[in-house]
Write a protein that holds these residues in place. Structure first.
Motif, PDB file in Angstrom:
ATOM      1  N   ALA A  46       0.851  -1.194   0.000  1.00  9.76           N
ATOM      2  CA  ALA A  46       0.000   0.000   0.000  1.00  9.76           C
ATOM      3  C   ALA A  46       0.884   1.240   0.000  1.00  9.76           C
ATOM      4  N   PHE A  47       0.476   2.235  -0.779  1.00  8.92           N
ATOM      5  CA  PHE A  47       1.299   3.423  -0.992  1.00  8.92           C
ATOM      6  C   PHE A  47       0.479   4.698  -0.834  1.00  8.92           C
ATOM      7  N   THR A  48       1.188   5.769  -0.554  1.00 11.30           N
ATOM      8  CA  THR A  48       0.592   7.096  -0.619  1.00 11.30           C
ATOM      9  C   THR A  48       0.837   7.652  -2.017  1.00 11.30           C
ATOM     10  N   PRO A  49      -0.100   8.414  -2.596  1.00 13.25           N
ATOM     11  CA  PRO A  49       0.162   9.042  -3.888  1.00 13.25           C
ATOM     12  C   PRO A  49       1.147  10.202  -3.795  1.00 13.25           C
ATOM     13  N   THR A  50       1.248  10.835  -2.601  1.00 18.34           N
ATOM     14  CA  THR A  50       2.180  11.946  -2.371  1.00 18.34           C
ATOM     15  C   THR A  50       2.718  11.829  -0.948  1.00 18.34           C
ATOM     16  N   PRO A  51       4.048  11.775  -0.758  1.00 23.28           N
ATOM     17  CA  PRO A  51       4.595  11.521   0.579  1.00 23.28           C
ATOM     18  C   PRO A  51       4.720  12.765   1.457  1.00 23.28           C
ATOM     19  N   VAL A  52       3.610  13.468   1.644  1.00 24.78           N
ATOM     20  CA  VAL A  52       3.527  14.553   2.610  1.00 24.78           C
ATOM     21  C   VAL A  52       2.055  14.731   2.981  1.00 24.78           C
ATOM     22  N   CYS A  53       1.785  15.368   4.131  1.00 28.29           N
ATOM     23  CA  CYS A  53       0.488  15.265   4.793  1.00 28.29           C
ATOM     24  C   CYS A  53      -0.727  15.687   3.961  1.00 28.29           C
ATOM     25  N   SER A  54      -0.868  16.977   3.681  1.00 27.65           N
ATOM     26  CA  SER A  54      -2.113  17.492   3.102  1.00 27.65           C
ATOM     27  C   SER A  54      -2.459  16.867   1.754  1.00 27.65           C
ATOM     28  N   PRO A  55      -1.519  16.779   0.796  1.00 29.70           N
ATOM     29  CA  PRO A  55      -1.883  16.157  -0.476  1.00 29.70           C
ATOM     30  C   PRO A  55      -2.353  14.718  -0.321  1.00 29.70           C
ATOM     31  N   ALA A  56      -1.679  13.945   0.549  1.00 28.41           N
ATOM     32  CA  ALA A  56      -2.061  12.550   0.746  1.00 28.41           C
ATOM     33  C   ALA A  56      -3.478  12.450   1.284  1.00 28.41           C
ATOM     34  N   ARG A  57      -3.821  13.298   2.265  1.00 28.61           N
ATOM     35  CA  ARG A  57      -5.161  13.287   2.830  1.00 28.61           C
ATOM     36  C   ARG A  57      -6.200  13.695   1.785  1.00 28.61           C
ATOM     37  N   ALA A  58      -5.838  14.670   0.969  1.00 30.04           N
ATOM     38  CA  ALA A  58      -6.752  15.102  -0.086  1.00 30.04           C
ATOM     39  C   ALA A  58      -6.986  13.981  -1.089  1.00 30.04           C
ATOM     40  N   CYS A  59      -5.947  13.196  -1.383  1.00 27.16           N
ATOM     41  CA  CYS A  59      -6.103  12.073  -2.316  1.00 27.16           C
ATOM     42  C   CYS A  59      -7.086  11.045  -1.773  1.00 27.16           C
ATOM     43  N   LEU A  60      -6.996  10.733  -0.489  1.00 24.38           N
ATOM     44  CA  LEU A  60      -7.898   9.758   0.099  1.00 24.38           C
ATOM     45  C   LEU A  60      -9.329  10.294   0.147  1.00 24.38           C
ATOM     46  N   VAL A  71      -3.680  20.353  -4.378  1.00 25.82           N
ATOM     47  CA  VAL A  71      -2.904  20.527  -3.147  1.00 25.82           C
ATOM     48  C   VAL A  71      -1.633  19.698  -3.297  1.00 25.82           C
ATOM     49  N   HIS A  72      -0.493  20.385  -3.387  1.00 26.62           N
ATOM     50  CA  HIS A  72       0.765  19.707  -3.675  1.00 26.62           C
ATOM     51  C   HIS A  72       1.739  19.666  -2.506  1.00 26.62           C
ATOM     52  N   ASP A  73       1.456  20.393  -1.438  1.00 26.78           N
ATOM     53  CA  ASP A  73       2.364  20.371  -0.293  1.00 26.78           C
ATOM     54  C   ASP A  73       1.528  20.508   0.977  1.00 26.78           C
ATOM     55  N   TYR A  74       2.193  20.363   2.105  1.00 25.15           N
ATOM     56  CA  TYR A  74       1.445  20.475   3.360  1.00 25.15           C
ATOM     57  C   TYR A  74       0.937  21.903   3.529  1.00 25.15           C
ATOM     58  N   ILE A  75      -0.229  22.023   4.112  1.00 29.00           N
ATOM     59  CA  ILE A  75      -0.874  23.325   4.302  1.00 29.00           C
ATOM     60  C   ILE A  75      -0.447  23.869   5.657  1.00 29.00           C
ATOM     61  N   GLY A  76       0.202  24.999   5.647  1.00 29.63           N
ATOM     62  CA  GLY A  76       0.733  25.572   6.878  1.00 29.63           C
ATOM     63  C   GLY A  76      -0.357  26.162   7.759  1.00 29.63           C
ATOM     64  N   THR A  77      -0.025  26.311   9.020  1.00 29.05           N
ATOM     65  CA  THR A  77      -0.962  26.909   9.979  1.00 29.05           C
ATOM     66  C   THR A  77      -0.339  28.111  10.675  1.00 29.05           C
ATOM     67  N   THR A  78       0.700  28.679  10.069  1.00 25.74           N
ATOM     68  CA  THR A  78       1.323  29.866  10.655  1.00 25.74           C
ATOM     69  C   THR A  78       0.590  31.120  10.187  1.00 25.74           C
ATOM     70  N   ASP A  79       1.036  32.273  10.653  1.00 24.23           N
ATOM     71  CA  ASP A  79       0.342  33.526  10.361  1.00 24.23           C
ATOM     72  C   ASP A  79       0.304  33.858   8.872  1.00 24.23           C
ATOM     73  N   TYR A  85      -9.128  28.659   5.313  1.00 26.77           N
ATOM     74  CA  TYR A  85      -9.464  28.497   3.906  1.00 26.77           C
ATOM     75  C   TYR A  85      -9.789  27.039   3.619  1.00 26.77           C
ATOM     76  N   ASN A  86     -10.841  26.784   2.839  1.00 27.11           N
ATOM     77  CA  ASN A  86     -11.243  25.425   2.502  1.00 27.11           C
ATOM     78  C   ASN A  86     -10.612  25.012   1.179  1.00 27.11           C
ATOM     79  N   TRP A  87      -9.538  24.227   1.250  1.00 26.87           N
ATOM     80  CA  TRP A  87      -8.820  23.798   0.057  1.00 26.87           C
ATOM     81  C   TRP A  87      -9.604  22.777  -0.760  1.00 26.87           C
TER      82      TRP A  87
END
Length: 463
Positions: A46-60, A71-79, A85-87
């Motif tokens: 079993a594999f992830t389609p993208t090896p970082v958080c947000s894109p992988a979750r979006a794929c599932l 969504v190609h990279d993790y979505i930051g939560t800094t200022d 925002y709803n991606w």
């Protein structure tokens, strides 16, 4: 097979397949996951389609690739980010399809697709970690119940478990439910886990995995990786403690399902967003542990277990290749829910429900896997692995049968040129079919995506 009325989906963060007892690790204590695997169906490839958080979750959640949902990279939560925002606003999500079928949908724990302090798309109820960063594994923090802040003090994994148990014990709806549980305990920092668990692993006198194996070919280690990796053995003890915290939670949820006589009417799925390196290849982290971004096996392999007593043919270990887009389709079929957006979705994923039930004639199953991370693309078969980078001189090709640790780059080897050409064409054909022009990780202007250091590194490569 009758459909599974209820679904519990565990979607953990950074839990690599290698860090489970049932996937062959003798050091990590995972009796609940081992039980699910022993009495369910364990997917070994079993594999992830993208090896970082947000894109992988979006794929599932969408059944689509990053080059489709955007969504190609993790979505930051800094200022610097709009944390609410709803991606996913332009996508139809897995929980929305469950809602349409009459389910109650609940999210507890990590989401990481925006909407950090608001109600979540597709969920009737949500209790989420929230955007406060850095996230420590225990202590006082503000959670969000839909759009209401809730202050809680304690161990994150325990709070998530208590909320899930409370929902199961006090639900009032007669509807079947989809319960998504997003655990965080296996994410960095590799510190701050319960002392008894950490001490249990310290007494094992663990060794750092493959401490002398460095990932070759000029890849730079991402020094932004959490500083708690610096004592590698201690960090591994902490990581394993996080795994066992999650395993304990899985056991508690299973017991509550039994207490309510729901265990035989509930599909339990355990997986994670992507894998992780804890010293393998000399790395700590996932796809962004290096620049250029990597697709090493530890980054892309995930645990994936299906458990549904008397509904699935249990005690199976399947070797077919599957990923999160397939999981999307499979969960829908197991629940008997039609994908009303299937025609518009153009998903690369297909249901492998027949594999779970060993249906005859048995489908052949997929024998390859594609992955992407921004402009980096990969194809893997059971023997060979090709990675394409923006600069041709960085391309990688491995014969995994002879080189499972991915140390000998054969990209320029004439003996393999025919295989390399065929796989190169397959990668291009796959992403030509499953991409949206404006969201394509290779063709799109990268700065339009989340402005993280990975994209800064690739600015020089824009065409």
């Amino acid at each position: 097979m009758s459909n599974c009325p209820n679904v519990v989906l565990f979607l953990s963060d950074d839990h690599a397949a290698w860090a489970c007892g049932c996937y062959g690790n003798p050091d990590v204590h995972t009796p609940s996951l081992d039980y699910l695997a022993d009495n369910g169906v364990q997917m070994l490839n079993a594999f992830t389609p993208t090896p970082v958080c947000s894109p992988a979750r979006a794929c599932l959640m969408t059944g689509r690739l990053a080059s489709q949902h955007g969504v190609h990279d993790y979505i930051g939560t800094t200022d610097s980010f709009d944390v609410d925002y709803n991606w996913m606003q332009h996508e139809t999500l897995l929980p929305q399809l469950f809602q349409q079928a009459g389910y109650e949908t609940i999210l507890i724990g990590k989401w990481h697709l925006g909407q950090e302090r608001t109600a979540k798309q597709g969920f009737d109820q949500a209790f989420a970690i929230g955007p406060d960063y850095p996230i420590r594994h225990q202590g006082r923090r503000t959670w969000y119940r839909n759009d209401e802040p809730v202050i809680k003090d304690g161990l994150i994994s325990s709070i998530i478990t208590e909320e899930a148990l409370d929902y199961l014990a006090h639900r009032t709806s007669e509807k079947p439910f989809l319960l998504v549980i997003g655990h965080y305990a296996t994410h960095s920092p590799w510190s701050g886990h319960p002392r008894p668990l950490v001490e249990y692993y310290r007494k094992k006198h663990l060794e750092q995995p493959e401490p002398t194996t460095q990932y070759p070919f000029g890849m730079l280690v991402n020094e932004a990786c959490d500083h708690t990796r610096e004592d590698a053995v201690e960090a591994l003890c902490q990581y394993y403690a996080g795994v066992t915290e999650i395993d304990t939670s899985v056991g508690a949820i299973l017991q509550e399902l039994r207490n309510q006589n729901l265990d035989e009417s509930t599909l339990v799925v355990y997986t994670s967003d992507h894998g992780l390196n804890c010293g393998q290849h000399g790395l700590w982290g996932k796809g962004n542990a290096t620049f250029p971004l990597n697709m090493v096996e530890q980054s892309i392999r995930i645990p994936l277990i299906f458990h549904a007593p008397n509904r699935l043919l249990s005690k199976q270990q399947r070797t077919e290749f599957v990923d999160h887009t397939d999981v999307f389709a499979t969960i829908l079929e197991l629940a008997g829910i039609p994908d009303t957006e299937k025609k518009n979705r153009n998903s690369p994923g297909t249901s492998f429900c027949a594999l779970l039930n060993n249906t005859h004639p048995r489908p052949a199953g997929r024998q390859h896997q594609f992955c992407e991370y921004g402009p980096v693309r990969m194809m893997r078969t059971h023997r060979h692995k090709l990675m394409l980078f923006p600069r041709t001189e960085e391309n990688l090709f491995f014969d995994l049968a002879q080189d499972p640790l991915e140390q000998v780059n054969l990209y320029g080897n004439a003996e393999y040129q025919l295989i390399i050409d065929e796989m190169n064409q397959a990668i291009r054909a796959h992403f030509s079919t499953f991409s949206v022009e404006s969201n394509d990780g290779v063709k799109a202007s990268l700065p339009q995506y989340n402005p993280h250091v990975a994209w800064d590194y690739y600015k020089e490569y824009q065409l």
